[in-house]
Design a protein around this motif. Structure first.
Motif, mmCIF file in Angstrom:
data_model
loop_
_atom_site.group_PDB
_atom_site.id
_atom_site.type_symbol
_atom_site.label_atom_id
_atom_site.label_comp_id
_atom_site.label_asym_id
_atom_site.label_seq_id
_atom_site.Cartn_x
_atom_site.Cartn_y
_atom_site.Cartn_z
ATOM 1 N N TRP A 66 -0.369 -1.608 -4.176
ATOM 2 C CA TRP A 66 0.858 -0.788 -4.195
ATOM 3 C C TRP A 66 1.654 -1.860 -3.515
ATOM 4 N N LYS A 67 2.880 -2.208 -4.536
ATOM 5 C CA LYS A 67 3.831 -3.582 -3.905
ATOM 6 C C LYS A 67 2.979 -5.180 -3.663
ATOM 7 N N MET A 68 1.845 -5.526 -3.986
ATOM 8 C CA MET A 68 1.375 -6.432 -3.157
ATOM 9 C C MET A 68 1.393 -7.569 -4.422
ATOM 10 N N ILE B 265 0.860 -0.860 -9.381
ATOM 11 C CA ILE B 265 1.203 -2.919 -8.961
ATOM 12 C C ILE B 265 2.289 -2.019 -8.539
ATOM 13 N N ASP B 266 3.297 -2.084 -9.085
ATOM 14 C CA ASP B 266 4.885 -1.661 -9.016
ATOM 15 C C ASP B 266 5.422 -0.880 -10.111
ATOM 16 N N ILE B 267 4.473 -0.351 -10.833
ATOM 17 C CA ILE B 267 5.631 0.787 -12.178
ATOM 18 C C ILE B 267 5.669 1.910 -11.831
ATOM 19 N N GLN B 268 6.798 1.695 -11.334
ATOM 20 C CA GLN B 268 7.803 3.258 -10.559
ATOM 21 C C GLN B 268 7.195 5.083 -11.150
ATOM 22 N N GLU B 269 6.939 4.982 -12.779
ATOM 23 C CA GLU B 269 7.195 6.197 -13.334
ATOM 24 C C GLU B 269 5.287 5.913 -13.208
ATOM 25 N N HIS B 270 4.220 5.241 -13.635
ATOM 26 C CA HIS B 270 2.792 5.458 -13.119
ATOM 27 C C HIS B 270 2.619 6.195 -11.970
ATOM 28 N N LEU B 271 3.386 5.607 -10.499
ATOM 29 C CA LEU B 271 3.207 6.170 -9.936
ATOM 30 C C LEU B 271 4.288 7.288 -9.556
ATOM 31 N N ASN B 272 4.934 7.934 -10.099
ATOM 32 C CA ASN B 272 5.392 9.004 -10.479
ATOM 33 C C ASN B 272 4.362 10.283 -10.716
ATOM 34 N N MET C 29 0.520 -0.642 -0.237
ATOM 35 C CA MET C 29 0.120 0.090 0.156
ATOM 36 C C MET C 29 1.090 1.301 0.220
ATOM 37 N N PHE C 30 0.522 2.283 -0.421
ATOM 38 C CA PHE C 30 1.584 3.873 -0.587
ATOM 39 C C PHE C 30 -0.189 4.754 -0.420
#
Length: 202
Positions: free
Chosen positions: A129-131, A104-111, A1-2
């Motif tokens: 996130w990160k599950m 889920i874990d694609i950093q550029e999407h979260l950014n 989770m984020f």
């Protein structure tokens, strides 16, 4: 989770909604966490006829919203002005609130999500996130969600129309693809599940 920000007084809570499995599970988890989700927000192509990500017709998203008992808002844009339109909707309707996303874990999407939301004082909630990917699919199934594959990347045509169930997990493993379709192998439509008053006829 984020998540970022203080969620004690969340303001308006909206879910970034594709119509598929990840956004549905994120919506479910957000509703458990906040006790409510006020809106689903979907981006469509420049014609406003089909969703930007999954190619679903607007009527389907509206029917999902009605079944879930939640308000629906949308933006329409080509890729060249997608960010501008997305940010504009957030500023007009959700400023000071919380956005729920199914990354889920694609950093550029979260950014990207953090960047656009921070511009208009929207907090970010990413419950997936990160599950573990397999755990995401298994939880989705065990909760009683129903979904089918509606679009596939070339080369994965045998996935088209498949139900998201335990047989699908086995098939995805055999094909050696990302089980959640994070590389664009497939997209889904959710037609029933927790919080749905009526099953969606697809």
């Amino acid at each position: 989770m984020f998540y970022n920000g203080d969620f004690e007084t969340p303001g308006i809570v909206f879910s970034s909604w594709s119509g598929g499995k990840d956004s549905a599970l994120a919506f479910y988890k957000a509703k458990q966490y906040f006790r409510r989700v006020d809106y689903i927000f979907t981006m469509f192509d420049e014609t406003c006829k089909r969703t930007r990500s999954h190619g679903l017709k607007k009527q389907i998203i509206e029917t999902q919203a009605k079944s879930m008992g939640v308000k629906f808002l949308c933006g329409c844009a080509g890729w060249e002005n997608y960010e501008e339109v997305f940010t504009g909707v957030l500023e007009k309707h959700f400023k000071g609130g919380v956005g729920v996303f199914g990354d889920i874990d694609i950093q550029e999407h979260l950014n990207w999500v953090i960047k656009v939301c921070s511009r208009v004082d929207v907090k970010v909630f990413e419950p997936l996130w990160k599950m573990n990917r397999k755990e995401i699919i298994e939880e989705f199934i065990s909760l009683g969600f129903k979904a089918k594959v509606v679009t596939v990347k070339k080369g994965y045509e045998e996935l088209l129309g498949r139900e998201i169930d335990h047989d699908f997990i086995d098939l995805a493993s055999e094909l050696g693809i990302d089980i959640c379709g994070e590389n664009g192998e497939y997209h889904t439509i959710v037609y029933d599940g927790p919080g749905f008053k009526d099953r969606i006829d697809i």
